[in-house]
Design a protein around this motif. Structure first.
Motif, PDB file in Angstrom:
ATOM      1  N   GLU A 198     -69.244 -32.441 -39.350  1.00  0.00           N
ATOM      2  CA  GLU A 198     -69.685 -31.282 -38.571  1.00  0.00           C
ATOM      3  C   GLU A 198     -71.157 -30.918 -38.745  1.00  0.00           C
ATOM      4  N   ALA A 199     -71.642 -30.868 -40.000  1.00  0.00           N
ATOM      5  CA  ALA A 199     -73.008 -30.381 -40.210  1.00  0.00           C
ATOM      6  C   ALA A 199     -74.010 -31.319 -39.546  1.00  0.00           C
ATOM      7  N   CYS A 200     -73.735 -32.608 -39.593  1.00  0.00           N
ATOM      8  CA  CYS A 200     -74.635 -33.554 -38.932  1.00  0.00           C
ATOM      9  C   CYS A 200     -74.433 -33.525 -37.416  1.00  0.00           C
ATOM     10  N   GLN A 201     -73.198 -33.269 -36.974  1.00  0.00           N
ATOM     11  CA  GLN A 201     -72.971 -33.091 -35.531  1.00  0.00           C
ATOM     12  C   GLN A 201     -73.855 -31.967 -35.002  1.00  0.00           C
ATOM     13  N   ALA A 202     -73.933 -30.880 -35.791  1.00  0.00           N
ATOM     14  CA  ALA A 202     -74.726 -29.725 -35.368  1.00  0.00           C
ATOM     15  C   ALA A 202     -76.206 -30.085 -35.265  1.00  0.00           C
ATOM     16  N   SER A 203     -76.616 -31.127 -35.995  1.00  0.00           N
ATOM     17  CA  SER A 203     -78.028 -31.521 -35.995  1.00  0.00           C
ATOM     18  C   SER A 203     -78.289 -32.762 -35.147  1.00  0.00           C
ATOM     19  N   GLY A 204     -77.325 -33.147 -34.336  1.00  0.00           N
ATOM     20  CA  GLY A 204     -77.598 -34.224 -33.387  1.00  0.00           C
ATOM     21  C   GLY A 204     -77.086 -35.602 -33.755  1.00  0.00           C
ATOM     22  N   SER A 205     -76.072 -35.677 -34.648  1.00  0.00           N
ATOM     23  CA  SER A 205     -75.591 -37.010 -35.036  1.00  0.00           C
ATOM     24  C   SER A 205     -74.866 -37.720 -33.893  1.00  0.00           C
ATOM     25  N   ARG A 206     -74.259 -36.952 -32.978  1.00  0.00           N
ATOM     26  CA  ARG A 206     -73.536 -37.615 -31.875  1.00  0.00           C
ATOM     27  C   ARG A 206     -74.502 -38.434 -31.027  1.00  0.00           C
ATOM     28  N   GLU A 207     -75.667 -37.856 -30.759  1.00  0.00           N
ATOM     29  CA  GLU A 207     -76.675 -38.554 -29.952  1.00  0.00           C
ATOM     30  C   GLU A 207     -77.220 -39.754 -30.739  1.00  0.00           C
ATOM     31  N   LEU A 208     -77.435 -39.532 -32.047  1.00  0.00           N
ATOM     32  CA  LEU A 208     -77.953 -40.623 -32.880  1.00  0.00           C
ATOM     33  C   LEU A 208     -76.969 -41.796 -32.912  1.00  0.00           C
ATOM     34  N   VAL A 209     -75.678 -41.476 -33.091  1.00  0.00           N
ATOM     35  CA  VAL A 209     -74.662 -42.530 -33.144  1.00  0.00           C
ATOM     36  C   VAL A 209     -74.610 -43.279 -31.807  1.00  0.00           C
TER      37      VAL A 209
END
Lengths: 159, 510
Positions: free
Chosen positions: A86-97
């Motif tokens: 979650e915390a990385c999702q909030a910082s844009g991990s979905r786009e990075l992945v």
């Protein structure tokens, strides 16, 4: 630091299992020791762990298949474990992945040149400086596509 | 005179370049023929300033940050070794309001000392708690912990002293102290920072627990995702054995206690205490039914004190300063301080240790200063992947165990994850079910199967397939998971799902 992979060798396997401290003569620590040495858990090691610890092959197989990190095939020299929690999702991990999946491989896959495994991980404890990833054992934070690419090329150079 | 420079070795700091900065400072000092003493400290927890370089001056430790490797020459040119003010200055670190307002007890030494210097540790109040415990003896030590009101910081909030008393009163030839360092909740990193920044406090806390409960053997179960914490703890254990803090005669008490580190293998549910015990026994991390409780029937069936890193790491301070001082802080039945962790899309993330009762709003808005992207805060998840999502309009909740429960949430391990207005809450709700499906140990059906069905039902709702019926089904499924699961994994997964659904229904309607 690249993952070390060595071919299965009975004597080496026996030796490292015999070397386990008395209180670590248990299935999980035994499999971890095997994986640390060979880079993965070869199928021959399963029987050997069972014999050494006097447990059934089924018990060893059960532990081996329970834990996400224990693996039965050799890893690529570089593993990029990208945080998808979650915390990385909030910082844009979905786009990075999504970007890494087009650049490297689908999550859980290996790059075309066979050098990089891309895997997901749930939290690396770098939640205020996300998105985060572990490249072999190096933690990187505040990742963008560019900074991840540069950390990855550092890892390639170190091979 | 040699100037002392601190550059954190904490992995959050190194993840943004602290190692390169430390190397560059050494090299630049050498090039300029300046003698410096470079100390690698833990992180102060002001993570948005990392890498934060500190210089010791007569006025205190002056900070500069964030520093990139490329800034180092300019930093020297700007006379940072004298504490001069320049464009990187953040002032005297301990006077930065963000830090000065905190009530650091568990984290008192983190970022201040050299983590692996036992003399530095002792000079900053270390070992006093253990010496007190040795002088008090087991029963009185347990009484102190009980009187302090210390509750389990892992998330369950069970009074630590009661566990300890149970173990003390249970006869057995071999008892254990197991430290749960399987900090898997997203948004939490305090265990990691304490282990990397002040490992001796955990060792001391475990030794106190051993003496209090009559255990001679301690185990720390650290997740494999924390390679630096594992290395620091292992190094600290060697030092602790070398100086008699661990071994056959702990600080001359005549009592034996030793600790080993065990490493996890990537299983979230192993953070649940009984699954952790199974994993420590080398087995699959399957949750055990309780009762029997671990205090009576724990590791290898023996009486076992199981506590989180923060719980055990706080004990030395409680013993050193007295239970009353700790008990005086807090709100209602939540006594002492909580190490809050500000995470996610937050402008000023890091460690905020404050007495229980501070509002979520103050943490997110005053300390956190809103989002890192600069967009409005839309949602805040409190307490990890199993915690509730709060809308930005409902942050006026007191951060203590009972108040959060009353507000439909839970404190968990104290993690606070901020999302901006671009978040899709239906996606977050689906993720909670997905995560549960991936990480369920599989022992009980509501968790193992319910989580898979949960993702399917959420997909149907967001795709407008039999919406009304599927909403009813989702609520029913969540009730079943909450009531029928063996542990918190399946039991609490409905909390993020239903809080997202109830607070952000528009996201489920496309």
């Amino acid at each position: 630091m690249a993952h070390r992979v060595s071919p299965w060798a009975l004597e080496a396997g026996q030796e490292l299992l015999q070397r386990l401290p008395a209180d670590e003569r248990l299935i999980l620590p035994a499999l971890q020791a095997v994986q640390q040495h060979f880079g993965y858990v070869p199928k021959e090691a399963v029987a050997q762990v069972a014999v050494t610890l006097n447990v059934s092959v089924a018990d060893v197989h059960g532990v081996l298949t329970y834990y996400h990190e224990l693996r039965t095939t050799p890893p690529a020299p570089i593993t990029v474990a990208v945080c998808v929690a979650e915390a990385c999702q909030a910082s844009g991990s979905r786009e990075l992945v999504a970007h890494l999946e087009t650049e490297i491989a689908p999550l859980g896959g290996r790059s075309a040149d066979g050098v990089v495994d891309l895997v997901e991980v749930f939290c690396l404890g770098n939640c205020a400086l996300g998105p985060a990833a572990l490249i072999n054992e190096r933690l990187v934070g505040r990742l963008t596509a560019t900074t991840l690419e540069s950390a990855l090329s550092d890892a390639r150079v170190a091979l | 005179m040699t100037t002392t420079v601190y550059v954190p070795i904490d992995s959050a700091a190194t993840s943004v370049g602290a190692n390169a900065v430390a190397l560059a400072i050494s090299a630049e000092a050498k090039r300029r023929n300046i003698d410096i003493r470079l100390v690698r400290n833990g992180s102060r927890g002001l993570l948005w300033l990392e890498p934060l370089v500190e210089v010791v001056t007569v006025d205190g430790r002056v900070g500069y940050g964030p520093i990139a490797e490329a800034d180092v020459t300019a930093l020297f040119d700007a006379q940072f070794l004298t504490g001069a003010e320049n464009k990187f200055s953040v002032g005297i670190v301990e006077e930065i309001p963000w830090l000065a307002d905190q009530q650091r007890i568990t984290f008192a030494r983190v970022g201040v000392i050299d983590p692996l210097d036992i003399n530095d540790y002792e000079a900053h109040g270390g070992l006093k708690g253990l010496r007190t415990a040795i002088a008090l003896g087991p029963s009185k030590t347990v009484e102190e912990v009980l009187a302090s009101g210390l509750r389990g910081r892992g998330g369950a909030g069970f009074p630590a002293g009661i566990k300890w008393r149970t173990v003390l009163e249970t006869e057995s030839a071999q008892k254990y102290v197991c430290c749960n360092a399987d900090e898997g909740d997203s948004g939490t990193f305090a265990d990691r920072m304490l282990m990397e920044g002040d490992p001796f406090t955990l060792i001391e806390g475990m030794a106190i627990a051993g003496i209090a409960g009559g255990a001679t053997k301690g185990l720390i179960y650290i997740r494999s995702e924390y390679p630096d914490a594992i290395a620091t703890m292992r190094a600290a254990l060697l030092i602790a054995r070398g100086c008699g803090l661990l071994g056959d005669d702990v600080l001359g008490s005549g009592k034996a206690f030793d600790i080993s580190v065990r490493v996890g293998a990537g299983s979230y549910v192993c953070g649940e205490e009984t699954a952790m015990l199974e994993s420590l026994e080398g087995k699959r991390g399957m949750v055990r039914a309780k009762p029997p409780i671990p205090a009576l029937h724990g590791l290898f069936g023996e009486p076992t004190i199981v506590n989180n890193v923060l719980t055990l790491g706080t004990v030395p301070m409680i013993l050193a300063q007295g239970a009353a001082a700790y008990q005086a802080l807090g709100a209602d039945r939540s006594r002492g301080t909580q190490v809050f962790q500000l995470a996610g899309n937050i402008a000023r993330g890091g460690i905020v240790e404050r007495a229980f009762g501070i509002s979520l709003k103050e943490l997110v808005e005053s300390y956190g200063s809103g989002t890192r992207t600069g967009r409005p805060v839309r949602s805040v998840q409190v307490g990890g992947p199993l915690g509730a999502y709060f809308p930005a309009s409902a942050l006026d909740v007191a951060m203590d165990y009972e108040a959060l429960l009353a507000a439909g949430g839970m404190l968990g391990h104290g993690g606070i994850v901020v999302f901006d207005d671009l978040v899709d809450m239906a996606q977050q709700a689906r993720f909670a079910m997905e995560f549960c499906a991936k990480e369920s140990c599989g022992k009980c059906t509501p968790c193992r199967v319910g989580s898979v069905r949960g993702t399917e039902v959420i997909d149907k709702i967001t795709n407008n397939v039999d919406r009304t019926e599927n909403l009813e089904l989702l609520n029913d499924l969540c009730d079943l998971m909450a009531d029928g699961s063996l542990c918190a994994m399946g039991g609490l997964t409905p909390i993020p799902v239903l809080s997202a659904l109830r607070q952000f229904p528009e996201d489920f309607q496309r």
